[in-house]
Design a protein around this motif. Structure first.
Motif, short mmCIF file in Angstrom:
data_model
loop_
_atom_site.label_atom_id
_atom_site.label_comp_id
_atom_site.label_asym_id
_atom_site.label_seq_id
_atom_site.Cartn_x
_atom_site.Cartn_y
_atom_site.Cartn_z
N THR A 11 0.83 -1.20 0.00
CA THR A 11 0.00 0.00 0.00
C THR A 11 0.86 1.26 0.00
O THR A 11 2.05 1.22 0.34
N ASP A 12 0.24 2.36 -0.38
CA ASP A 12 0.88 3.67 -0.38
C ASP A 12 0.13 4.58 0.60
O ASP A 12 -0.90 5.15 0.25
N PHE A 43 -4.71 -6.96 -12.04
CA PHE A 43 -4.04 -8.09 -11.42
C PHE A 43 -2.55 -7.77 -11.31
O PHE A 43 -1.99 -7.06 -12.14
N GLY A 44 -1.90 -8.37 -10.32
CA GLY A 44 -0.45 -8.27 -10.23
C GLY A 44 0.05 -7.00 -9.60
O GLY A 44 -0.70 -6.14 -9.15
N TYR A 45 1.37 -6.92 -9.57
CA TYR A 45 2.08 -5.81 -8.94
C TYR A 45 1.97 -4.54 -9.77
O TYR A 45 2.17 -4.56 -10.98
N GLY A 46 1.65 -3.46 -9.11
CA GLY A 46 1.69 -2.14 -9.73
C GLY A 46 2.63 -1.28 -8.92
O GLY A 46 2.31 -0.85 -7.81
N GLY A 47 3.81 -1.05 -9.43
CA GLY A 47 4.83 -0.33 -8.66
C GLY A 47 4.53 1.14 -8.48
O GLY A 47 3.54 1.66 -8.99
N PRO A 48 5.39 1.82 -7.72
CA PRO A 48 5.23 3.26 -7.55
C PRO A 48 5.08 3.95 -8.88
O PRO A 48 5.80 3.67 -9.84
N CYS A 49 4.14 4.85 -8.94
CA CYS A 49 3.86 5.58 -10.19
C CYS A 49 3.31 6.95 -9.80
O CYS A 49 2.11 7.17 -9.79
N LEU A 50 4.22 7.83 -9.44
CA LEU A 50 3.83 9.13 -8.91
C LEU A 50 3.26 10.02 -10.01
O LEU A 50 3.67 9.94 -11.17
N PRO A 51 2.32 10.89 -9.65
CA PRO A 51 1.80 11.84 -10.63
C PRO A 51 2.92 12.70 -11.21
O PRO A 51 3.93 12.93 -10.55
N GLY A 52 2.71 13.17 -12.41
CA GLY A 52 3.74 13.95 -13.10
C GLY A 52 4.15 15.19 -12.34
O GLY A 52 5.30 15.63 -12.42
N GLU A 53 3.22 15.75 -11.55
CA GLU A 53 3.55 16.98 -10.83
C GLU A 53 4.34 16.73 -9.56
O GLU A 53 4.80 17.65 -8.90
N HIS A 63 7.11 9.20 -1.91
CA HIS A 63 6.04 8.44 -1.28
C HIS A 63 6.65 7.22 -0.59
O HIS A 63 7.69 6.72 -1.00
N HIS A 64 5.96 6.75 0.45
CA HIS A 64 6.37 5.54 1.15
C HIS A 64 5.48 4.39 0.69
O HIS A 64 4.27 4.56 0.57
N TYR A 65 6.09 3.24 0.44
CA TYR A 65 5.35 2.07 0.00
C TYR A 65 5.57 0.96 1.03
O TYR A 65 6.71 0.59 1.32
N GLN A 76 2.76 -10.98 11.43
CA GLN A 76 2.95 -10.19 10.23
C GLN A 76 4.29 -9.46 10.30
O GLN A 76 4.90 -9.35 11.36
N ALA A 77 4.75 -9.03 9.15
CA ALA A 77 5.99 -8.27 9.05
C ALA A 77 5.80 -7.21 7.98
O ALA A 77 4.95 -7.35 7.10
N GLU A 78 6.57 -6.16 8.05
CA GLU A 78 6.47 -5.13 7.03
C GLU A 78 7.83 -4.57 6.66
O GLU A 78 8.78 -4.61 7.46
N LEU A 79 7.91 -4.09 5.45
CA LEU A 79 9.12 -3.48 4.91
C LEU A 79 8.70 -2.23 4.16
O LEU A 79 7.82 -2.29 3.30
N ILE A 80 9.27 -1.09 4.51
CA ILE A 80 8.90 0.17 3.87
C ILE A 80 10.01 0.63 2.93
O ILE A 80 11.19 0.67 3.30
N GLY A 81 9.62 0.95 1.71
CA GLY A 81 10.54 1.54 0.74
C GLY A 81 10.00 2.89 0.30
O GLY A 81 8.82 3.19 0.47
#
Length: 216
Positions: A109-110, A155-165, A171-173, A206-211
Motif C-alpha cells: 500500500t501507499d 491483477f499483479g504488482y503495480g509499482g510506484p507511479c507518482l503523478p507527473g507533478e 512516497h512511502h510504500y 505479520q511483518a512489514e518493509l517500507i521503501g
C-alpha cells in the motif's frame, strides 16, 4: 482515508531504521547467498540485516521479518520496480511463520496516497519463503497463490507511479506479509476490501518493509 489493512508499525517511520537494526538476522539462504569467506560472509549478513523491515507480532505472539534484495528498509526503491522502469515486483524473502499458518498474503500500500493498494496476493503456501523478482500478473500463480485486483483494478504488482507533478519529495510504500490461520479461498480478482474482511481476526503474525520512491 487510511489503509484497509492492519497498520502494524506504520506511522513510526522516524524509528524504522533503528527498529530494523534491532531485529535478528534472517538466514542467508533466503536471499540465495552463501559466504565465500569470513569477510564476504559478514558483508552479506550486514546487507540482509540492513534490508530487513519491521517485525510485528500477531495473535500467535511470534514475530516475522520481511526483506528485499532490491532495497534496504526505508531505502529507495529502484526505478526498475516502478512504472518509470520495468514495473517488476521486487524480490521478497521472509523467515518461518508460526506452525499453525495455513496461508500467507502479501499486500503493498501507499499511505501517502490514501492507502491505495498496489499489490494484493493471497493464499500463498505456508512453506513458501520467498518471491522472485517479477512475479507474473497471472490470476493464479504456478507455485500456489492468488492475485486480487489492486485499487487500480489490475491483477499483479503495480509499482510506484507518482503523478507527473510530484517532482520533489517521495512516497512511502509499505510491503506487508501476513501469516494467516486459514486459507482465504477467495476467487482471483478479489478487492482489497474483500481480502481485508476475510483476513480479519486470522492474522497469526505479520511483518512489514517500507521503501520510498521519488521521480528521478
Amino acid at each position: 482515508m487510511g489503509s484497509k489493512f492492519p497498520d502494524g508499525a506504520i506511522g513510526r517511520r522516524s524509528v524504522l531504521a533503528a527498529s530494523a537494526k534491532a531485529i535478528g538476522l534472517v538466514g542467508l539462504g533466503l536471499l540465495g547467498c552463501a559466504p565465500r569467506s569470513s569477510q564476504s560472509g559478514n558483508s552479506a549478513q550486514n546487507q540482509v540485516k540492513e534490508n530487513q523491515g519491521s517485525a510485528v507480532s500477531g495473535q500467535s505472539g511470534k514475530t516475522m521479518t520481511l526483506s528485499s534484495a532490491a532495497f534496504a528498509a526505508d531505502g529507495m526503491i529502484p526505478a526498475k520496480n516502478t512504472c518509470d522502469g520495468q514495473n517488476l515486483s521486487p524480490a521478497l524473502s521472509w523467515d518461518e511463520p508460526p506452525a499453525e499458518t495455513k496461508s500467507l498474503a502479501v499486500v503493498v500500500t501507499d499511505p501517502d496516497a490514501a492507502g491505495k493498494t498496489h499489490w494484493l496476493l493471497y493464499d500463498l503456501p505456508p512453506d513458501l519463503r520467498q518471491l522472485p523478482e517479477g512475479v507474473p500478473a497471472n490470476p493464479l500463480l504456478s507455485q500456489g497463490g492468488t492475485h486480487g485486483k489492486s485499487d487500480f483494478g489490475k491483477f499483479g504488482y503495480g509499482g510506484p507511479c507518482l503523478p507527473g507533478e510530484t517532482v520533489s519529495g517521495s512516497h512511502h510504500y509499505v510491503f506487508r506479509l501476513y501469516a494467516l490461520d486459514k486459507f482465504l479461498d477467495l476467487p482471483p480478482g478479489a478487492s482489497p476490501i474483500e481480502v481485508s474482511k476475510a483476513m480479519k481476526g486470522h492474522t497469526l503474525a505479520q511483518a512489514e518493509l517500507i521503501g520510498r520512491y521519488r521521480r528521478p
